[in-house]
Design a protein around this motif. Structure first.
Motif, PDB file in Angstrom:
ATOM      1  N   SER A 188      -8.261   2.511 -10.231  1.00  0.00           N
ATOM      2  CA  SER A 188      -7.532   3.073 -11.233  1.00  0.00           C
ATOM      3  C   SER A 188      -8.301   2.750 -12.591  1.00  0.00           C
ATOM      4  N   THR A 189      -9.047   1.696 -12.468  1.00  0.00           N
ATOM      5  CA  THR A 189      -9.964   1.287 -13.513  1.00  0.00           C
ATOM      6  C   THR A 189     -11.259   1.872 -13.821  1.00  0.00           C
ATOM      7  N   GLY A 190     -11.623   2.927 -12.733  1.00  0.00           N
ATOM      8  CA  GLY A 190     -12.601   3.577 -12.944  1.00  0.00           C
ATOM      9  C   GLY A 190     -13.881   3.062 -12.091  1.00  0.00           C
ATOM     10  N   LYS A 191     -13.660   1.971 -11.448  1.00  0.00           N
ATOM     11  CA  LYS A 191     -14.750   1.063 -10.694  1.00  0.00           C
ATOM     12  C   LYS A 191     -14.953   1.886  -9.211  1.00  0.00           C
ATOM     13  N   PRO A 192     -16.243   1.905  -8.687  1.00  0.00           N
ATOM     14  CA  PRO A 192     -16.438   2.196  -7.349  1.00  0.00           C
ATOM     15  C   PRO A 192     -15.470   1.354  -6.247  1.00  0.00           C
ATOM     16  N   VAL A 193     -14.789   2.115  -5.251  1.00  0.00           N
ATOM     17  CA  VAL A 193     -14.315   1.144  -4.303  1.00  0.00           C
ATOM     18  C   VAL A 193     -15.240   0.358  -3.298  1.00  0.00           C
ATOM     19  N   ALA A 194     -14.916  -0.686  -3.323  1.00  0.00           N
ATOM     20  CA  ALA A 194     -15.807  -1.774  -2.511  1.00  0.00           C
ATOM     21  C   ALA A 194     -15.524  -1.069  -0.943  1.00  0.00           C
ATOM     22  N   ASN A 195     -16.464  -1.533  -0.160  1.00  0.00           N
ATOM     23  CA  ASN A 195     -16.382  -1.037   1.173  1.00  0.00           C
ATOM     24  C   ASN A 195     -16.084   0.289   1.243  1.00  0.00           C
ATOM     25  N   LYS A 196     -16.443   1.325   0.565  1.00  0.00           N
ATOM     26  CA  LYS A 196     -16.047   2.841   0.764  1.00  0.00           C
ATOM     27  C   LYS A 196     -16.177   3.532   1.883  1.00  0.00           C
ATOM     28  N   ALA A 197     -17.395   3.106   2.779  1.00  0.00           N
ATOM     29  CA  ALA A 197     -17.519   3.724   4.087  1.00  0.00           C
ATOM     30  C   ALA A 197     -16.280   3.292   4.962  1.00  0.00           C
ATOM     31  N   LEU A 198     -16.151   2.012   5.026  1.00  0.00           N
ATOM     32  CA  LEU A 198     -15.147   1.321   5.906  1.00  0.00           C
ATOM     33  C   LEU A 198     -13.585   2.093   5.492  1.00  0.00           C
ATOM     34  N   TRP A 199     -13.297   2.244   4.082  1.00  0.00           N
ATOM     35  CA  TRP A 199     -11.928   2.797   3.844  1.00  0.00           C
ATOM     36  C   TRP A 199     -11.935   4.235   4.301  1.00  0.00           C
TER      37      TRP A 199
END
Length: 242
Positions: A188-199
């Motif tokens: 929501s703050t525009g930052k890349p989601v960490a662990n994107k591939a797993l999510w």
């Protein structure tokens, strides 16, 4: 298996749905969602067009998790409300010598573990990785456990998953996963989601489970299943580098 119909009175799109994953997409993370399951389509239609249960579900974090657990009986009225599978997952890391706020070092040990209890049998899994974060291990534990359950073709059973990680639970139970996907995997703050591939893998596998419900437990406390997976992952870390 008895067919079920899910009526969404208030959600992203109201109507009748024939699977929980379809219904979940309409209500998960939607403020004040109102929905209910039925075994008879006409009953679902009648409820949808009635003025019953216009009060929204409360969105408090603890109530959200309890709501998921309570819906066992609602979604499987002709079966026992007791889950046939109890799932426990956990992840951890040992950041030796790190200061608060510092990144994990490449030689820091990390590990994950799961415990699946089904019809008197236990199934466990665990593995380790150097330089991984605690959050990555928590997420990997649940994802691997769900993949294991699916490999056994148990994904339509009543499953109660107990975790001590709000990092994993909140995006699933509060609908953040769908919001991240809509924003091209940005928070929501525009930052890349960490662990994107797993999510992304998590988002693919969750809809394949018919009755998967989540509970939070305090870590390192009195939940036996949680303590077992914690011991498993710590044993794995003890053996890393031997």
């Amino acid at each position: 298996m008895t067919r079920k119909y899910y009526a969404v009175k208030k959600g992203r799109q109201t109507g009748i749905y024939t699977s929980w994953p379809e219904c979940q997409k309409m209500v998960s993370g939607f403020p004040g969602a109102v929905y209910r399951s039925f075994v008879d389509r006409s009953a679902a239609v009648n409820w949808l067009h009635s003025d019953q249960e216009l009060r929204p579900h409360q969105a408090n974090e603890q109530l959200q998790l309890k709501l998921d657990e309570r819906s066992f009986a609602q979604q499987a009225p002709n079966t026992t409300s007791r889950p046939t599978i109890l799932l426990y997952t956990d992840g951890g890391s040992r950041n030796h010598g790190n200061q608060l706020g510092q990144h994990v070092k490449n030689d820091d040990k990390a590990a994950w573990a799961y415990l699946i209890e089904r019809r008197g049998h236990q199934y466990t899994g665990t593995d380790g990785e150097f330089g991984a974060t605690n959050n990555k291990m928590e997420l990997t534990a649940l994802l691997t456990a769900l993949q294991t359950i699916k490999a056994y073709h148990w994904q339509d059973e009543l499953i109660s998953a107990t975790l001590d990680s709000h990092y994993v639970l909140d995006p699933i139970t509060k609908g953040w996963l769908y919001s991240w996907q809509r924003r091209d995997w940005k928070t929501s703050t525009g930052k890349p989601v960490a662990n994107k591939a797993l999510w992304q893998e998590m988002l693919k596998i969750l809809p394949q489970f018919t009755h998967l419900h989540f509970k939070w437990t305090k870590g390192h406390a009195d939940n036996l299943g949680n303590n077992i997976v914690d011991e498993l992952l710590n044993t794995t870390m003890d053996k890393m580098g031997e």
